[in-house]
Write a protein that holds these residues in place. Structure first.
Motif, PDB file in Angstrom:
ATOM      1  N   ASP A 246       0.818  -1.206   0.120  1.00  0.00           N
ATOM      2  CA  ASP A 246       0.119   0.035  -0.017  1.00  0.00           C
ATOM      3  C   ASP A 246       0.941   1.230  -0.001  1.00  0.00           C
ATOM      4  O   ASP A 246       0.680   2.145  -0.665  1.00  0.00           O
ATOM      5  CB  ASP A 246      -0.855   0.030   1.249  1.00  0.00           C
ATOM      6  CG  ASP A 246      -2.108  -0.802   1.031  1.00  0.00           C
ATOM      7  OD1 ASP A 246      -2.487  -1.066  -0.069  1.00  0.00           O
ATOM      8  OD2 ASP A 246      -2.990  -0.994   1.945  1.00  0.00           O
ATOM      9  N   SER A 247       1.838   1.271   0.714  1.00  0.00           N
ATOM     10  CA  SER A 247       2.880   2.470   0.827  1.00  0.00           C
ATOM     11  C   SER A 247       3.366   2.719  -0.431  1.00  0.00           C
ATOM     12  O   SER A 247       3.516   3.974  -1.075  1.00  0.00           O
ATOM     13  CB  SER A 247       3.986   2.344   1.902  1.00  0.00           C
ATOM     14  OG  SER A 247       3.415   2.180   3.229  1.00  0.00           O
ATOM     15  N   TYR A 248       4.031   1.636  -1.408  1.00  0.00           N
ATOM     16  CA  TYR A 248       4.407   1.884  -2.394  1.00  0.00           C
ATOM     17  C   TYR A 248       3.651   2.222  -3.364  1.00  0.00           C
ATOM     18  O   TYR A 248       3.745   3.212  -4.476  1.00  0.00           O
ATOM     19  CB  TYR A 248       5.204   0.681  -2.937  1.00  0.00           C
ATOM     20  CG  TYR A 248       6.372   0.118  -2.194  1.00  0.00           C
ATOM     21  CD1 TYR A 248       7.615   1.096  -1.983  1.00  0.00           C
ATOM     22  CD2 TYR A 248       6.590  -1.180  -1.417  1.00  0.00           C
ATOM     23  CE1 TYR A 248       8.791   0.749  -1.210  1.00  0.00           C
ATOM     24  CE2 TYR A 248       7.452  -1.453  -0.629  1.00  0.00           C
ATOM     25  CZ  TYR A 248       8.633  -0.485  -0.508  1.00  0.00           C
ATOM     26  OH  TYR A 248       9.759  -0.816   0.126  1.00  0.00           O
ATOM     27  N   HIS A 249       2.167   1.771  -3.455  1.00  0.00           N
ATOM     28  CA  HIS A 249       1.149   2.161  -4.474  1.00  0.00           C
ATOM     29  C   HIS A 249       1.071   3.713  -4.205  1.00  0.00           C
ATOM     30  O   HIS A 249       0.630   4.384  -5.209  1.00  0.00           O
ATOM     31  CB  HIS A 249      -0.057   1.425  -4.017  1.00  0.00           C
ATOM     32  CG  HIS A 249       0.091   0.117  -4.749  1.00  0.00           C
ATOM     33  ND1 HIS A 249       0.258  -0.084  -6.099  1.00  0.00           N
ATOM     34  CD2 HIS A 249      -0.400  -1.117  -4.249  1.00  0.00           C
ATOM     35  CE1 HIS A 249       0.095  -1.293  -6.471  1.00  0.00           C
ATOM     36  NE2 HIS A 249      -0.116  -1.968  -5.421  1.00  0.00           N
ATOM     37  N   LYS A 250       0.932   4.001  -2.820  1.00  0.00           N
ATOM     38  CA  LYS A 250       0.568   5.492  -2.670  1.00  0.00           C
ATOM     39  C   LYS A 250       1.788   6.284  -3.110  1.00  0.00           C
ATOM     40  O   LYS A 250       1.551   7.513  -3.564  1.00  0.00           O
ATOM     41  CB  LYS A 250       0.518   5.610  -0.951  1.00  0.00           C
ATOM     42  CG  LYS A 250      -0.626   4.898  -0.327  1.00  0.00           C
ATOM     43  CD  LYS A 250      -0.932   4.951   1.025  1.00  0.00           C
ATOM     44  CE  LYS A 250      -2.018   4.469   1.367  1.00  0.00           C
ATOM     45  NZ  LYS A 250      -2.294   4.424   2.953  1.00  0.00           N
ATOM     46  N   ILE A 251       3.010   5.932  -3.034  1.00  0.00           N
ATOM     47  CA  ILE A 251       4.271   6.936  -3.398  1.00  0.00           C
ATOM     48  C   ILE A 251       4.108   6.744  -4.919  1.00  0.00           C
ATOM     49  O   ILE A 251       4.126   8.026  -5.623  1.00  0.00           O
ATOM     50  CB  ILE A 251       5.516   6.197  -3.064  1.00  0.00           C
ATOM     51  CG1 ILE A 251       5.789   6.247  -1.598  1.00  0.00           C
ATOM     52  CG2 ILE A 251       6.731   6.838  -3.755  1.00  0.00           C
ATOM     53  CD1 ILE A 251       7.075   5.635  -1.020  1.00  0.00           C
ATOM     54  N   ALA A 252       3.755   5.883  -5.607  1.00  0.00           N
ATOM     55  CA  ALA A 252       3.631   5.762  -6.854  1.00  0.00           C
ATOM     56  C   ALA A 252       2.189   6.867  -7.474  1.00  0.00           C
ATOM     57  O   ALA A 252       2.570   7.452  -8.533  1.00  0.00           O
ATOM     58  CB  ALA A 252       3.445   4.497  -7.474  1.00  0.00           C
ATOM     59  N   ALA A 253       1.226   6.609  -6.819  1.00  0.00           N
ATOM     60  CA  ALA A 253      -0.021   7.429  -7.170  1.00  0.00           C
ATOM     61  C   ALA A 253      -0.007   8.716  -7.050  1.00  0.00           C
ATOM     62  O   ALA A 253      -0.389   9.704  -7.804  1.00  0.00           O
ATOM     63  CB  ALA A 253      -1.066   6.764  -6.485  1.00  0.00           C
ATOM     64  N   THR A 254       1.150   9.346  -6.074  1.00  0.00           N
ATOM     65  CA  THR A 254       1.356  10.582  -5.918  1.00  0.00           C
ATOM     66  C   THR A 254       2.462  11.266  -6.440  1.00  0.00           C
ATOM     67  O   THR A 254       2.616  12.554  -6.420  1.00  0.00           O
ATOM     68  CB  THR A 254       1.217  10.728  -4.373  1.00  0.00           C
ATOM     69  OG1 THR A 254       2.240  10.160  -3.840  1.00  0.00           O
ATOM     70  CG2 THR A 254       0.062  10.543  -3.773  1.00  0.00           C
ATOM     71  N   GLY A 255       3.241  10.367  -7.563  1.00  0.00           N
ATOM     72  CA  GLY A 255       4.384  10.985  -8.132  1.00  0.00           C
ATOM     73  C   GLY A 255       5.598  11.209  -7.196  1.00  0.00           C
ATOM     74  O   GLY A 255       6.367  11.786  -7.919  1.00  0.00           O
TER      75      GLY A 255
END
Length: 484
Positions: free
Chosen positions: A263-272
Motif C-alpha cells: 500500500d505504501s509503494y502504491h501511494k508513493i507511485a500514485a502521488t508521483g
C-alpha cells in the motif's frame, strides 16, 4: 590518462566553447540512445550540439574523446556531506550505533566550521568523481549560521548543489516554524546552480506532529526529502499519516524506502513521489533490502545516492554497480523461492545509468534541465577515458561498461554548467591541501571533544561473540586415527 599536452589555464577561459570530438560512445540518456564516434558541443552553459562531425565556432576548445565514453554528469540525491570529515570512522557501525553517536551522544559537539569542512571535502570528492549535482542532506544545521557555513563551503567548489536543510537535534515542526529559519529561507536566493529543500523524517507517531513541518514547507515552496521505510524507525504507519493528511505529492522524495508494504509503494507511485536508493547503505546498515526492485515493481521513479562517508565513499560507479547487482540478486531469490530460474535479467545496465542521471534530475525537479545529453539542456558532462587503463578497452557495450567496468580513476574530464572543472584526470584550480587542512583541524577538535578513550571505543565497537554451531559430522578418518 592521455599523451596529450595539458592546456594552459587560459584555454579554459569562461565562455569559450568546448567540443568533445569522436567519442567512442556518447550515452545521451534520451531518445537518441548511444551514438558511436560522435561529438558533443557546449556553448556557454548549454549543450549546443550532439552528433557527428559537428561544425563549431572559431576558437572552440577541442577535447579528444576517442577511446572514451561521454555521458551526463551524475546526480547524487541524498548525501550527508558534512559527515565526510569523519571519513570511514563508522565503517564498522550498525545503524543503531550511527543514531546513538550522532543523534543522542555526540551530535552537539559539531560546530558550524565542522559542517563546512566536511561539506567542502565532500563537494571536492563529488566533482572529482563525476558527480556534478549533489543533494546535501544537511541534517546538522542547528541554526541559520550553521546553514550559512554549509552554503559557503559548497559554493567554494564549482559543482551544482541542493541544500536539504535539516536539524536532527530539533523537532522539525518547531524549527521549521521559527522566525529565524523562515527568514533565512526567504532571504536565500535559489537558481539552477544552488537549490533548497527541507530534510526531516516522520517519526512522531499517530499524533503526526510533522504536519506542522509539511505545512511550513508548502508555505515556503520547498520540496521535502525524508528518510522512509527504515526498518524499525519509520514504516507504513508514517506513510499512511502523510497520505491521509494530503502531504504526498511529486515534491516529496523518500530516501531508502526499503521496508514498506504494497500500500505504501502504491501511494508513493500514485502521488508521483520518487525514491532515493542508497544501496551500499541499505545493504550494510540494514534499512531494508535495497529498493530498486520494488521501485520497478510499483512503477516509482528512482534515483541513486551514497548516503554518508562516515561509512561509504562518493563513488557513483559503486552505486550503479551495487544497485544493479542487488536487483538481480533479488530477482534470483524470488525465482528460487518458487523453484524457478531467471532466464532474462529484468534490470539492465542502461537502467542503472538512467537512475544515476535522469532519475536524479527527476528527483530534484530538474528533469527539463539536467540528466541527459540533449540539445538545450545544461552542460553537465563527464568524459570517461583512460588510455592506460586495461578496463577501458575494448568498449563494446557502453552502458555495461559504465556500470561494471569503469571507475573513478577513469574520470578524465568533468564539465559543470559549461565550465571545465577537471581535465585529463586533474582538477582545475581545486587543490586538495587547503581542504584537507581544514578537515584535519575539524577532526582534531571533534576528537578532542570525545576524548581518546571514547574516540577509540566508538571507532572500534565491541562485537558480540557468535555461538558456534554444533557440527554432527567428524573429520573423515578420525575413527582410525587418520585424516583422509
Amino acid at each position: 590518462m592521455t599523451d596529450a599536452v595539458a592546456p594552459r589555464a587560459e584555454d579554459f577561459a569562461p565562455g569559450r566553447p568546448v567540443v568533445f570530438r569522436n567519442a567512442t560512445a556518447v550515452i545521451t540518456v534520451d531518445s537518441a540512445g548511444v551514438l558511436e564516434n560522435a561529438d558533443v558541443l557546449i556553448i556557454d552553459d548549454t549543450i549546443a550540439g550532439v552528433g557527428h562531425n559537428l561544425e563549431v565556432p572559431a576558437g572552440t576548445l577541442e577535447i579528444d574523446a576517442k577511446g572514451g565514453i561521454v555521458m551526463p554528469g551524475m546526480i547524487d540525491t541524498h548525501r550527508h556531506m558534512w559527515q565526510t570529515a569523519l571519513r570511514g570512522y563508522g565503517g564498522d557501525w550498525a545503524l543503531s550505533q550511527y543514531f546513538v553517536f550522532y543523534y543522542l551522544t555526540w551530535g552537539h559537539v559539531f560546530r558550524a566550521e565542522d559542517i563546512a569542512a566536511g561539506n567542502q571535502l565532500s563537494a571536492l570528492e563529488s566533482v572529482d568523481d563525476g558527480v556534478t549535482t549533489t543533494v546535501d542532506w544537511s541534517h546538522a544545521l542547528r541554526t541559520p549560521e550553521y546553514a550559512d557555513a554549509a552554503v559557503e563551503a559548497l559554493k567554494s567548489i564549482p559543482g551544482r548543489y541542493v541544500l536539504a536543510y535539516g536539524n536532527y537535534l530539533g523537532a522539525p515542526w518547531e524549527w521549521m516554524n521559527e522566525p529565524g529559519f523562515q527568514q533565512w529561507v526567504k532571504n536565500f536566493t535559489t537558481d539552477d546552480m544552488f537549490g533548497l529543500q527541507v530534510a526531516f523524517d516522520v517519526n512522531s507517531g499517530p499524533d503526526f506532529h510533522e504536519k506542522g513541518a509539511f505545512e511550513a514547507a508548502r508555505e515556503l515552496g520547498l520540496r521535502v526529502t525524508t528518510h522512509a521505510g527504515v526498518w524499525g524507525v519509520n514504516g507504513d504507519p508514517n506513510i499512511d499519516l502523510m497520505y491521509e493528511h494530503g502531504f504526498m505529492d511529486d515534491t516529496v522524495t523518500y530516501v531508502h524506502a526499503s521496508s514498506l508494504g504494497p500500500d505504501s509503494y502504491h501511494k508513493i507511485a500514485a502521488t508521483g513521489g520518487t525514491i532515493s536508493i542508497a544501496t551500499e547503505s541499505e545493504q550494510s546498515a540494514g534499512q531494508g533490502y535495497p529498493s530498486a526492485w520494488v521501485a520497478k515493481k510499483y512503477g516509482i521513479t528512482a534515483s541513486l545516492s551514497m548516503d554518508t562517508s562516515v561509512w561509504w565513499s562518493a563513488d557513483f560507479f559503486s552505486a550503479m554497480r551495487s544497485t544493479l547487482s542487488s536487483f538481480r540478486s533479488r530477482d534470483h531469490l524470488e525465482a528460487h523461492n518458487k523453484g524457478e530460474t531467471v532466464n532474462v535479467n529484468r534490470m539492465k545496465a542502461e537502467d542503472a545509468v538512467w537512475q544515476a542521471t535522469m532519475g536524479g534530475a527527476h528527483t530534484i525537479g530538474m528533469a527539463d534541465k539536467l540528466g541527459s545529453i540533449t540539445v538545450g539542456k545544461k552542460a553537465d558532462i563527464v568524459l570517461l577515458k583512460n588510455d592506460e587503463s586495461p578496463v577501458m578497452t575494448p568498449i563494446l557495450n557502453p552502458y555495461a561498461h559504465v556500470v561494471y567496468q569503469a571507475g573513478t580513476a577513469d574520470v578524465h574530464t568533468v564539465v559543470v554548467n559549461g565550465k571545465v572543472v577537471k581535465y585529463q584526470g586533474q582538477r582545475i584550480g581545486m587543490p586538495l591541501k587547503p581542504v584537507a587542512d581544514r578537515v584535519a583541524a575539524s577532526v582534531e577538535y571533534v576528537r578532542g571533544q570525545l576524548g581518546e578513550d571514547a574516540w577509540k571505543e566508538w571507532m572500534n565497537p565491541a562485537l558480540p561473540e557468535d555461538e558456534p554451531i554444533a557440527n554432527p559430522y567428524k573429520y573423515l578418518g578420525e575413527e582410525d586415527g587418520h585424516k583422509h
